[in-house]
Design an enzyme around this catalytic site. Structure first.
Site, PDB file in Angstrom:
ATOM      1  N   ASP A 104       0.953  -1.287   0.129  1.00 25.53           N
ATOM      2  CA  ASP A 104      -0.016   0.100  -0.176  1.00 25.53           C
ATOM      3  C   ASP A 104       0.840   1.107  -0.002  1.00 25.53           C
ATOM      4  O   ASP A 104       0.561   2.154  -0.836  1.00 25.53           O
ATOM      5  CB  ASP A 104      -1.026  -0.104   1.367  1.00 25.53           C
ATOM      6  CG  ASP A 104      -1.796   1.381   1.415  1.00 25.53           C
ATOM      7  OD1 ASP A 104      -2.627   1.466   0.508  1.00 25.53           O
ATOM      8  OD2 ASP A 104      -1.504   1.956   2.327  1.00 25.53           O
ATOM      9  N   GLU A 161      -1.981  -5.388  -3.575  1.00 24.08           N
ATOM     10  CA  GLU A 161      -1.017  -4.617  -2.811  1.00 24.08           C
ATOM     11  C   GLU A 161       0.170  -5.649  -2.365  1.00 24.08           C
ATOM     12  O   GLU A 161       1.323  -5.308  -1.977  1.00 24.08           O
ATOM     13  CB  GLU A 161      -1.583  -3.882  -1.732  1.00 24.08           C
ATOM     14  CG  GLU A 161      -2.743  -2.602  -2.348  1.00 24.08           C
ATOM     15  CD  GLU A 161      -3.232  -1.868  -1.264  1.00 24.08           C
ATOM     16  OE1 GLU A 161      -3.318  -0.901  -1.409  1.00 24.08           O
ATOM     17  OE2 GLU A 161      -3.591  -2.623  -0.115  1.00 24.08           O
TER      18      GLU A 161
END
Length: 215
Positions: A43, A111
């Site tokens: 992320d 992610e």
């Protein structure tokens, strides 16, 4: 797991990819690591890559850049990227989750895989990979889920109509809830949406309303 071959990426530490594709429901059953730590890292890497990309390619102020970036890193966008790459076909979940590999999980794995690529190959390879996946959607002006509520809001404001989202139902255990929302314009229901979070359900409701060409 050759889904990264088309990007010219060969992961040396295969344990990282295994971890990146393992949901907590599977790790709880098999006493293995899950993707949550790699998702956290991925992320952060994604935020830096996309922030730089939109800064360099869009002559917009900070607030507008934030909106543009948010629309291309929202859950539905990440889930679509995962499907584009083929990540979704390799996610491992527990027996109780097999029939419910939803977009939240699929998005998380984009992610986590990015986190694995970053650790194994470094930032430049991770950046090249992200931009190969993301830029076609930007160039096509793709509208992801995160844009639907704002688009509907703008449309309704133009006609000075009232707009609200109403919770219809909330079912399931605390760790796996399903929400149903209606979008109501001038006391008329224009759309309904289902999601694993309130936000996702509201966005689906807005999408449903837009598809009916609310005016």
């Amino acid at each position: 797991m050759n889904f990264l071959d088309k990007f010219g990426i060969k992961i040396d530490n295969l344990d990282l990819i295994e971890e990146a594709l393992t949901h907590s429901s599977y790790s709880n059953e098999h006493n293995t690591k899950n993707y949550e730590r790699l998702e956290f890292l991925g992320d952060a890497v994604l935020q830096l890559i996309t922030s730089e990309y939109f800064y360099r390619n869009f002559d917009a102020k900070e607030g507008e850049l934030s909106k543009i970036r948010a629309s291309f890193v929202c859950e539905s966008a990440l889930a679509q990227y995962s499907k584009d790459v083929g990540i979704d076909k390799h996610i491992k979940v527990g027996n109780g989750q097999i029939k419910n590999i939803n977009d939240t999980i699929i998005a998380d794995c984009f992610e986590s895989v990015l986190g694995a690529i970053y650790l194994d190959k470094g930032f430049e390879v991770a950046k090249k990979y992200v931009l190969e996946v993301l830029s076609p959607h930007v160039n096509e002006h793709h509208i992801f889920l995160g844009d639907y509520k704002s688009r509907l809001q703008e449309m309704v404001q133009t006609d000075k109509k009232s707009l609200e989202y109403r919770l219809v139902s909330e079912t399931g255990p605390s760790h796996d809830k399903t929400f149903v929302y209606e979008v109501v314009i001038d006391n008329i229901v224009y759309g309904k949406g289902i999601g694993k979070s309130k936000k996702e359900a509201e966005q689906e409701a807005a999408k449903n309303a837009l598809e009916k060409s609310v005016k």
